[in-house]
Design a protein around this motif. Sequence first.
Motif, PDB file in Angstrom:
ATOM      1  N   ARG A   1     -25.733  -1.689  25.111  1.00 40.06           N
ATOM      2  CA  ARG A   1     -25.718  -1.189  23.724  1.00 40.06           C
ATOM      3  C   ARG A   1     -26.353   0.203  23.645  1.00 40.06           C
ATOM      4  O   ARG A   1     -25.819   1.105  22.997  1.00 40.06           O
ATOM      5  N   ALA A   2     -27.498   0.395  24.293  1.00 40.15           N
ATOM      6  CA  ALA A   2     -28.188   1.685  24.246  1.00 40.15           C
ATOM      7  C   ALA A   2     -27.344   2.788  24.875  1.00 40.15           C
ATOM      8  O   ALA A   2     -27.225   3.886  24.312  1.00 40.15           O
ATOM      9  N   VAL A   3     -26.743   2.517  26.028  1.00 42.49           N
ATOM     10  CA  VAL A   3     -25.900   3.512  26.694  1.00 42.49           C
ATOM     11  C   VAL A   3     -24.666   3.805  25.844  1.00 42.49           C
ATOM     12  O   VAL A   3     -24.252   4.958  25.708  1.00 42.49           O
ATOM     13  N   ALA A   4     -24.084   2.780  25.235  1.00 40.57           N
ATOM     14  CA  ALA A   4     -22.911   2.980  24.378  1.00 40.57           C
ATOM     15  C   ALA A   4     -23.249   3.882  23.192  1.00 40.57           C
ATOM     16  O   ALA A   4     -22.474   4.783  22.843  1.00 40.57           O
ATOM     17  N   ILE A   5     -24.392   3.646  22.567  1.00 34.86           N
ATOM     18  CA  ILE A   5     -24.802   4.486  21.438  1.00 34.86           C
ATOM     19  C   ILE A   5     -24.954   5.935  21.900  1.00 34.86           C
ATOM     20  O   ILE A   5     -24.469   6.864  21.247  1.00 34.86           O
ATOM     21  N   ALA A   6     -25.615   6.139  23.032  1.00 36.84           N
ATOM     22  CA  ALA A   6     -25.842   7.497  23.544  1.00 36.84           C
ATOM     23  C   ALA A   6     -24.526   8.211  23.850  1.00 36.84           C
ATOM     24  O   ALA A   6     -24.344   9.373  23.465  1.00 36.84           O
ATOM     25  N   LEU A   7     -23.610   7.530  24.528  1.00 32.95           N
ATOM     26  CA  LEU A   7     -22.350   8.179  24.900  1.00 32.95           C
ATOM     27  C   LEU A   7     -21.487   8.462  23.681  1.00 32.95           C
ATOM     28  O   LEU A   7     -20.899   9.540  23.559  1.00 32.95           O
ATOM     29  N   GLU A   8     -21.407   7.503  22.771  1.00 29.29           N
ATOM     30  CA  GLU A   8     -20.589   7.726  21.578  1.00 29.29           C
ATOM     31  C   GLU A   8     -21.183   8.842  20.716  1.00 29.29           C
ATOM     32  O   GLU A   8     -20.458   9.677  20.188  1.00 29.29           O
ATOM     33  N   ALA A   9     -22.501   8.873  20.591  1.00 28.33           N
ATOM     34  CA  ALA A   9     -23.148   9.914  19.793  1.00 28.33           C
ATOM     35  C   ALA A   9     -22.941  11.299  20.402  1.00 28.33           C
ATOM     36  O   ALA A   9     -22.933  12.296  19.686  1.00 28.33           O
ATOM     37  N   SER A  10     -22.751  11.358  21.722  1.00 25.03           N
ATOM     38  CA  SER A  10     -22.552  12.643  22.384  1.00 25.03           C
ATOM     39  C   SER A  10     -21.135  13.175  22.193  1.00 25.03           C
ATOM     40  O   SER A  10     -20.847  14.311  22.555  1.00 25.03           O
ATOM     41  N   GLY A  11     -20.253  12.351  21.649  1.00 20.87           N
ATOM     42  CA  GLY A  11     -18.878  12.776  21.422  1.00 20.87           C
ATOM     43  C   GLY A  11     -17.913  12.398  22.525  1.00 20.87           C
ATOM     44  O   GLY A  11     -16.725  12.723  22.441  1.00 20.87           O
ATOM     45  N   LEU A  12     -18.392  11.711  23.560  1.00 25.90           N
ATOM     46  CA  LEU A  12     -17.498  11.262  24.626  1.00 25.90           C
ATOM     47  C   LEU A  12     -16.590  10.155  24.106  1.00 25.90           C
ATOM     48  O   LEU A  12     -17.023   9.312  23.307  1.00 25.90           O
ATOM     49  N   ALA A  13     -15.361  10.138  24.576  1.00 26.70           N
ATOM     50  CA  ALA A  13     -14.392   9.145  24.108  1.00 26.70           C
ATOM     51  C   ALA A  13     -14.460   7.872  24.931  1.00 26.70           C
ATOM     52  O   ALA A  13     -14.481   7.929  26.160  1.00 26.70           O
ATOM     53  N   PRO A  14     -14.472   6.727  24.269  1.00 31.26           N
ATOM     54  CA  PRO A  14     -14.404   5.460  25.006  1.00 31.26           C
ATOM     55  C   PRO A  14     -12.959   5.128  25.339  1.00 31.26           C
ATOM     56  O   PRO A  14     -12.032   5.582  24.670  1.00 31.26           O
ATOM     57  N   SER A  15     -12.773   4.329  26.359  1.00 31.24           N
ATOM     58  CA  SER A  15     -11.466   3.747  26.630  1.00 31.24           C
ATOM     59  C   SER A  15     -11.220   2.710  25.541  1.00 31.24           C
ATOM     60  O   SER A  15     -12.088   2.483  24.687  1.00 31.24           O
ATOM     61  N   ALA A  16     -10.052   2.088  25.550  1.00 36.00           N
ATOM     62  CA  ALA A  16      -9.744   1.064  24.547  1.00 36.00           C
ATOM     63  C   ALA A  16      -8.701   0.119  25.116  1.00 36.00           C
ATOM     64  O   ALA A  16      -7.989   0.460  26.066  1.00 36.00           O
ATOM     65  N   VAL A  17      -8.637  -1.074  24.551  1.00 33.42           N
ATOM     66  CA  VAL A  17      -7.633  -2.058  24.935  1.00 33.42           C
ATOM     67  C   VAL A  17      -6.955  -2.599  23.680  1.00 33.42           C
ATOM     68  O   VAL A  17      -7.539  -2.591  22.593  1.00 33.42           O
ATOM     69  N   ASP A  18      -5.713  -3.093  23.863  1.00 33.82           N
ATOM     70  CA  ASP A  18      -5.029  -3.723  22.739  1.00 33.82           C
ATOM     71  C   ASP A  18      -5.334  -5.215  22.734  1.00 33.82           C
ATOM     72  O   ASP A  18      -6.132  -5.698  23.538  1.00 33.82           O
TER      73      ASP A  18
END
Length: 163
Positions: free
Chosen positions: A65-82
Amino acid sequence: MDTEDGAGFEPATGDGPRAPEPDGKRSASVRTAFEGMLQIRRLTNTGHTDPQGVPARWEVLRPVRAVAIALEASGLAPSAVDGSGLRTAAGYRLQQGEAPGGVRVEWLGPPGSGASRSEEAGLTRCSAVLRELGWTVLLYRGARRRRFLEVEPPAGTGRPDGG
């Protein structure tokens, strides 16, 4: 902070549906979560010369959760699945790491997306964000020579395994 469907805020790990185009509500939620994480650092890391420079105990206990918050806040794009689990977007993907309290960061995308060609640059950006926030980041090569990061709290931060 609540999301549109009434559930609590969930940072992007790269295994969820493609996020809608950035809107004010999502970016405000991400910013609030990141600022809250930094505030937790300031309040709980009082024994450090730079309280914001190392993960707080809260982060160590919830590293994905902490790493996800940091990466998303930095503007990096996450992958995604359908809905069927097929990748629909290229970006970072997080999962529990090998070591207790660790996080594995991969750069994935759908076939033909060029994710394997952009993984070095993407992981380099992830690494820079996380190192700036005090995480220990190691680069590895896995199956089919694909790179990934292992992210761990720095020594002395009270890892979940007692380390």
